[in-house]
Write an enzyme that holds these catalytic residues in place. Sequence first.
Site, PDB file in Angstrom:
ATOM      1  N   GLY A 281       0.796  -1.231   0.000  1.00  0.00           N
ATOM      2  CA  GLY A 281       0.000   0.000   0.000  1.00  0.00           C
ATOM      3  C   GLY A 281       0.825   1.276   0.000  1.00  0.00           C
ATOM      4  N   LYS A 283       2.205   2.855  -2.406  1.00  0.00           N
ATOM      5  CA  LYS A 283       1.838   3.808  -3.469  1.00  0.00           C
ATOM      6  C   LYS A 283       0.358   4.168  -3.391  1.00  0.00           C
ATOM      7  CE  LYS A 283       5.684   2.288  -6.259  1.00  0.00           C
ATOM      8  NZ  LYS A 283       6.001   1.012  -5.585  1.00  0.00           N
ATOM      9  N   CYS A 416      10.109  -2.552 -10.246  1.00  0.00           N
ATOM     10  CA  CYS A 416      11.364  -2.241  -9.550  1.00  0.00           C
ATOM     11  C   CYS A 416      12.449  -3.151 -10.116  1.00  0.00           C
ATOM     12  CB  CYS A 416      11.225  -2.354  -8.036  1.00  0.00           C
ATOM     13  SG  CYS A 416      10.561  -3.891  -7.464  1.00  0.00           S
TER      14      CYS A 416
HETATM   15  C1  LIG Z   1       5.676  -4.516  -6.657  1.00  0.00           C
HETATM   16  S1  LIG Z   1       4.535  -5.128  -5.547  1.00  0.00           S
HETATM   17  C2  LIG Z   1       3.507  -3.752  -5.248  1.00  0.00           C
HETATM   18  C3  LIG Z   1       4.036  -2.761  -4.273  1.00  0.00           C
HETATM   19  C4  LIG Z   1       3.025  -1.672  -3.926  1.00  0.00           C
HETATM   20  N1  LIG Z   1       2.528  -1.021  -5.115  1.00  0.00           N
HETATM   21  C5  LIG Z   1       3.610  -0.625  -3.002  1.00  0.00           C
HETATM   22  O1  LIG Z   1       4.155   0.374  -3.490  1.00  0.00           O
HETATM   23  O2  LIG Z   1       3.509  -0.780  -1.777  1.00  0.00           O
HETATM   24  C6  LIG Z   1       3.503  -6.096  -6.569  1.00  0.00           C
HETATM   25  C7  LIG Z   1       2.274  -6.660  -5.857  1.00  0.00           C
HETATM   26  O3  LIG Z   1       1.428  -7.192  -6.857  1.00  0.00           O
HETATM   27  C8  LIG Z   1       0.786  -8.327  -6.338  1.00  0.00           C
HETATM   28  N2  LIG Z   1       0.277  -9.087  -7.512  1.00  0.00           N
HETATM   29  C9  LIG Z   1       0.934  -9.967  -8.290  1.00  0.00           C
HETATM   30  N3  LIG Z   1       0.147 -10.410  -9.278  1.00  0.00           N
HETATM   31  C10 LIG Z   1      -1.051  -9.783  -9.127  1.00  0.00           C
HETATM   32  C11 LIG Z   1      -2.286  -9.833  -9.818  1.00  0.00           C
HETATM   33  N4  LIG Z   1      -2.439 -10.619 -10.893  1.00  0.00           N
HETATM   34  N5  LIG Z   1      -3.312  -9.079  -9.369  1.00  0.00           N
HETATM   35  C12 LIG Z   1      -3.164  -8.282  -8.270  1.00  0.00           C
HETATM   36  N6  LIG Z   1      -2.010  -8.208  -7.567  1.00  0.00           N
HETATM   37  C13 LIG Z   1      -0.966  -8.936  -7.996  1.00  0.00           C
HETATM   38  C14 LIG Z   1       1.883  -9.000  -5.544  1.00  0.00           C
HETATM   39  O4  LIG Z   1       1.344  -9.905  -4.584  1.00  0.00           O
HETATM   40  C15 LIG Z   1       2.561  -7.789  -4.899  1.00  0.00           C
HETATM   41  O5  LIG Z   1       1.984  -7.512  -3.660  1.00  0.00           O
END
Ligand SMILES: C[S@@+](CC[C@H](N)C(=O)[O-])C[C@H]1O[C@@H](n2cnc3c(N)ncnc32)[C@H](O)[C@@H]1O
Length: 465
Positions: A281, A283, A416
């Site tokens: 969360g 972002k 990232c």
């Molecule tokens: C890079 S992290 C996100 C970090 C977050 N945006 C932050 O800034 O705190 C990617 C997230 O996408 C989730 N994820 C992966 N595939 C997904 C999907 N098909 N639908 C929704 N979430 C997904 C992962 O579990 C992970 O928590």
Amino acid sequence: MLALSLQLGATAKAVAFVMAGRSLNDVLADGSVVKPDLRAGVQALSFAVLRNWGMARALRELLASREPMPPVDALLCTALALLVSEPDSGASYTDFTLVNQAVDAAKSHSKTRSSASFINATLRRFLRERETLMKQARQSEEAQYNHPQWWIDQMRREQPHKWQTILAANQMKPSLTLRVNLAKTTMSEFIAVLDEQGVAWHEADSALVQTKQDMACGLALQDAPPVTSLPHYAVGWFSVQDLAAQGAATQLLSDEFLFELVVRARQGHKIRVLDACAAPGGKTTHLIERLLQAFAHAGMPVLSGDDWGKHFEVIALEVDAKRAKRIHENLSRLKQRAIVKITDAANLASWWDGTPFDAVLLDAPCTASGIVRRHPDVRWLRRESDATAMGHIQLAMLQALWATLRTQGRLLYATCSVFETEGGVVKQRFLQANGNAKALDSHGLWLPSLQHDGFYDALFDKTAD
Ligand SMILES: C[S@@+](CC[C@H](N)C(=O)[O-])C[C@H]1O[C@@H](n2cnc3c(N)ncnc32)[C@H](O)[C@@H]1O
């Protein structure tokens, strides 16, 4: 204080699990591998060991003609990695303390006991012949740069002039970067409290995150005190977020686009923002902070209860239920609201009601090759084919989410990662496949540096079909 030998034994075990494919966070959280009272120490030692694992393995090959049994090998390489690590690595023990404690660690476990004298002799030989052995080991690039060879080769191909700087940046200890919550306080107010408490800080570069000075909110701390000990954490004056990650919300909800959104809201439209991959969360909450700030600037403050949802709505999706809990925790600490859904973002039928969004953030799952400073295990966990496979998944998600955006809405795709197949390649393929997507200026590839992690972003505007 807990004996170093106990920590060394547990670190060797933890690192062996990482090398077998488990993430360090997962291993550290597993009480059957690392006892809770050892966790903090083992984490600090594991970071230093993983940052020097390439060199440690090369040295072990030079020192032992036959590969020792796995538990012995793990302990030996752990000790060697710590003996070659930088003095500020979190493992600042004298050489002799480390050797003695590694031998004690060997003696206290049945699987390594019979090899204690071998470990002792090998480590002492290393101390005697250190210069020669390290010079010899550096002939291997894996030892010199402490990354797998395929990673080094790929970086060299993709970044022929910068690959060494990138690999060196991955070895650095990151500073703690905060995002001050400008919907709750001001930079000067927060800085005054830090000064009062004697916390050293320096302002992060607002030009990097491309926002006006009065909306710049990045602060880096020289030391990394426990976050919860910093002033006003519990009441949401700041969040921990890398500076490059802060660029996501500031680019998607740029000052100029926010102005357009406020005008639209004045015309009676409710602004809808989607964060498609949201946990934990970081972002989502930044997007909300920027919306709150923009509406407050425009004399349309969203202060409390019923006002929430009056001008805008933020929807946060996350496929992993456990991780989704963290979104709720962060929202609640910051006293914000969003609709959180546990679902696969790419499966529109599972969550979308057909009402288009003004702005969409796809912070896609990726190899995390840009955050090696903070997660030194990542380089040893990934395989060469991972970046291409992740790129395919990201393109499919981008394609699916594009349908949810209104005309003249904006979508930011971010990862990232510093690998091309999880950045520029996806952007090009997406533009080729979608005539109604126009690329807007964005930061693009951020290479990791002292100031921030590696990151990639591309901003798209949806033109009329
Ligand atoms: C890079 S992290 C996100 C970090 C977050 N945006 C932050 O800034 O705190 C990617 C997230 O996408 C989730 N994820 C992966 N595939 C997904 C999907 N098909 N639908 C929704 N979430 C997904 C992962 O579990 C992970 O928590």
